[in-house]
Design a protein around this motif. Sequence first.
Motif, PDB file in Angstrom:
ATOM      1  N   ALA A   1      32.241 -72.038  40.613  1.00 39.94           N
ATOM      2  CA  ALA A   1      32.699 -73.107  39.735  1.00 39.94           C
ATOM      3  C   ALA A   1      34.204 -73.408  39.847  1.00 39.94           C
ATOM      4  O   ALA A   1      34.835 -74.372  40.072  1.00 39.94           O
ATOM      5  N   LEU A   2      34.932 -72.298  39.687  1.00 39.69           N
ATOM      6  CA  LEU A   2      36.462 -72.453  39.880  1.00 39.69           C
ATOM      7  C   LEU A   2      37.096 -73.067  41.222  1.00 39.69           C
ATOM      8  O   LEU A   2      37.814 -73.665  41.401  1.00 39.69           O
ATOM      9  N   ARG A   3      36.282 -72.345  42.337  1.00 34.35           N
ATOM     10  CA  ARG A   3      36.429 -72.899  43.535  1.00 34.35           C
ATOM     11  C   ARG A   3      36.437 -74.107  43.778  1.00 34.35           C
ATOM     12  O   ARG A   3      37.251 -75.031  44.255  1.00 34.35           O
ATOM     13  N   SER A   4      35.413 -74.794  43.330  1.00 32.19           N
ATOM     14  CA  SER A   4      35.022 -75.935  43.463  1.00 32.19           C
ATOM     15  C   SER A   4      35.912 -77.110  42.628  1.00 32.19           C
ATOM     16  O   SER A   4      36.620 -78.170  43.190  1.00 32.19           O
ATOM     17  N   LEU A   5      36.349 -76.442  41.538  1.00 32.28           N
ATOM     18  CA  LEU A   5      37.296 -77.287  40.806  1.00 32.28           C
ATOM     19  C   LEU A   5      38.672 -77.261  41.072  1.00 32.28           C
ATOM     20  O   LEU A   5      39.254 -78.655  41.193  1.00 32.28           O
ATOM     21  N   ASN A   6      39.121 -76.121  41.828  1.00 31.25           N
ATOM     22  CA  ASN A   6      40.321 -76.424  42.616  1.00 31.25           C
ATOM     23  C   ASN A   6      40.413 -77.112  43.661  1.00 31.25           C
ATOM     24  O   ASN A   6      41.318 -77.841  44.043  1.00 31.25           O
ATOM     25  N   GLU A   7      39.354 -76.795  44.584  1.00 27.86           N
ATOM     26  CA  GLU A   7      39.181 -77.600  45.842  1.00 27.86           C
ATOM     27  C   GLU A   7      39.010 -79.126  45.397  1.00 27.86           C
ATOM     28  O   GLU A   7      39.616 -79.889  46.351  1.00 27.86           O
TER      29      GLU A   7
END
Lengths: 407, 407
Positions: B103-109
């Motif tokens: 989820a953190l990855r998608s948030l930043n992406e």
Amino acid sequence: MAFLAERAKHAENALHEENRIAEQLERKGRRVIRLNQGDPPLYFPTPKYMIDAYVRALRQGRTSYSEFTGVGELREAIMRKYRRQGVPLNPEGVIVTAGVSGALRSLNEALISRGDRAILFRPYYTVYIPWLRMAGGYPIFENYNESDRWNIEIDHVTKSIKRLKQGNLLKKVKYMLVTNPNNPTGTVLRRSILEEIVDIANENGILLVSDEIYDEIIYNDATFTSIGRLAKGMPHVILNGASKNYDATGFRIGFAAIPETDRRSMELRKAFANFASVRISNSTPAQYAYAAALSNAVEHKRELKRMVDGIEDRVNYAVKLLAENRHLETVEPNGAFYIFPRIRTDGLKIKDDRGFTTKLLKEECVQVVRGSGFGSPSHFRMIALPPKKELELAINRINRFCKRHSK
Amino acid sequence: MAFLAERAKHAENALHEENRIAEQLERKGRRVIRLNQGDPPLYFPTPKYMIDAYVRALRQGRTSYSEFTGVGELREAIMRKYRRQGVPLNPEGVIVTAGVSGALRSLNEALISRGDRAILFRPYYTVYIPWLRMAGGYPIFENYNESDRWNIEIDHVTKSIKRLKQGNLLKKVKYMLVTNPNNPTGTVLRRSILEEIVDIANENGILLVSDEIYDEIIYNDATFTSIGRLAKGMPHVILNGASKNYDATGFRIGFAAIPETDRRSMELRKAFANFASVRISNSTPAQYAYAAALSNAVEHKRELKRMVDGIEDRVNYAVKLLAENRHLETVEPNGAFYIFPRIRTDGLKIKDDRGFTTKLLKEECVQVVRGSGFGSPSHFRMIALPPKKELELAINRINRFCKRHSK
């Protein structure tokens, strides 16, 4: 100031773009034949011995994080798979990922800076593009040649690389990616073609990446050769996993194998491992299940044969039925489970492949994927996994649809 | 021309940086007490009713890809969890991810373009930084206040945002991320503090993100409040999952909940869904297991109580033993299972926290993580999950180590 980052607009997957239409039809009570996603367990149950191994892992309490590069047992089983083929892989050269998708992500994250390039062959597996574009890169397209049974047009590659050199662009090329067996064409690349590709990559210092996720789904007398057997000494990456050969897409376990130990391979291994450490872990029990499956040659051989025989039968049957349709032209596959017919739009009152697939879905409730989603317009991709009755029903509808829309 | 992309150098995880030393010690026959990673199933077996649900899903053949945003059953169970708390979530507002990491990855992406900022609070969970930096962003640091039991320094935030406004930098701030309960401090944030944070985010149009992965591991009479209960009408994101409350880190199932339906929330949902479509699927049987667990309030309550009672007992015991060490100063946690003692380096012949943790590992075979890995030097983080005997052994070694190195 835009709320979303630029890269968000590159996140798209052609396989799913018509899901909404399909769902609307289903809500109206229509039955949609979905031939858009390659998901073997829907048609061939995941082998029981693998489920048993998965259950055993769960019952043994293997539910904590795994080592971030993958459980040792699995990396060793993967090593053995490649050593048996003569590929000199060590467990340190294996990074377990969340499917090949996870490996593609790390590959692009590791290598692609803004403006970098990657050489891809058309038709390509559709999600190669978003991973590359999201990392800031651009594709340079080469071609699989439809008139040579979708093998690679070597001359074109040679000329293209010459031009890149002259334009001083070759240094921006971070990798060249082949898919063997191919998705969406179902072609097993000829060994001689692969040897030429290896030579080209070698001579030009281009990292060769081979997506071999269908490497055991081979039929119609084809022979598969892993890039690892040919690339001796040259840095390369092999992508593979449990999803297709082991009929376990929902496990989400793939891997990147980086066999060589030259400077670039070692840098790449390190980068993959670092990305993995930030991602923390993949599914632990699923890794044990895949490790057990890789180590059980007897059961795997039997189950694989059952599935591949079934696929061969279904693919050939579907190709035969499609041949009755004069608006389509199909190269016979010999690997994976996709069929990629050319649409002879000149004889149809339909403008392009997107019009074709959308109308086909709305009028006949058959969901396939437009060829332009794979970089090759005027085609569509369908899976040949369902039972022959279902394929027959679907293809009869496709044929009826073409007849209705013929000029 | 560098082979690796710039972002590769940001992929690091402080939790694991001393693994190699630990492994070397183990190869020499030493037993290392690993207190570096928060992995509850290693100490509290994942509840049997969840394993049973997982096995059921496997036996029922739920091994194909799932819907890319998550199986419907799970998204509805998550919706119910939040609705019970008064958070108006719909299944469309839930995107299932590979843990909170996913989820953190998608948030930043989705949000971070090169040069964008995110407001993080120190000490932060270590992997917030690589995700942000890999996407091209930079942190703006605010602080949890050690002397206020690690609650947020509101005045500092207000002043800092004023400065950002004056410098015309506020528009670059894409989100503000709080961790509640906190990792590494084990603090449950006070409701009044959260209300102030919500007001600040609201007034300044900053997207508020709340990592609530430990939201049910609450003890020592603390009360947890989800940001979802306070943020009515304001766009916000809640991160959570199966790993900690449900004692199932190796399942790799988390989610992002985006409850509101304003323009920005809808854009963000769409971006998360698009990224998910490129990633294809998360573990399908694990999603069913988590859905079953979320829907079994009776079993969950019993199992959670058993684990949280155990954690409370172990944390408090560890804090008591650490208090005997005059070189350490510890704020008593009331959530999660971490302890984050301050190292009073002035009394030690050790220069900094990195020296402290490396020496401690080499000399006493106890692996903890340096505070600077969380943005707060002069501290270390340890987990308090092992049985009291093991904690006692570890802390005796820590205390002995400090005594030996005292000035």
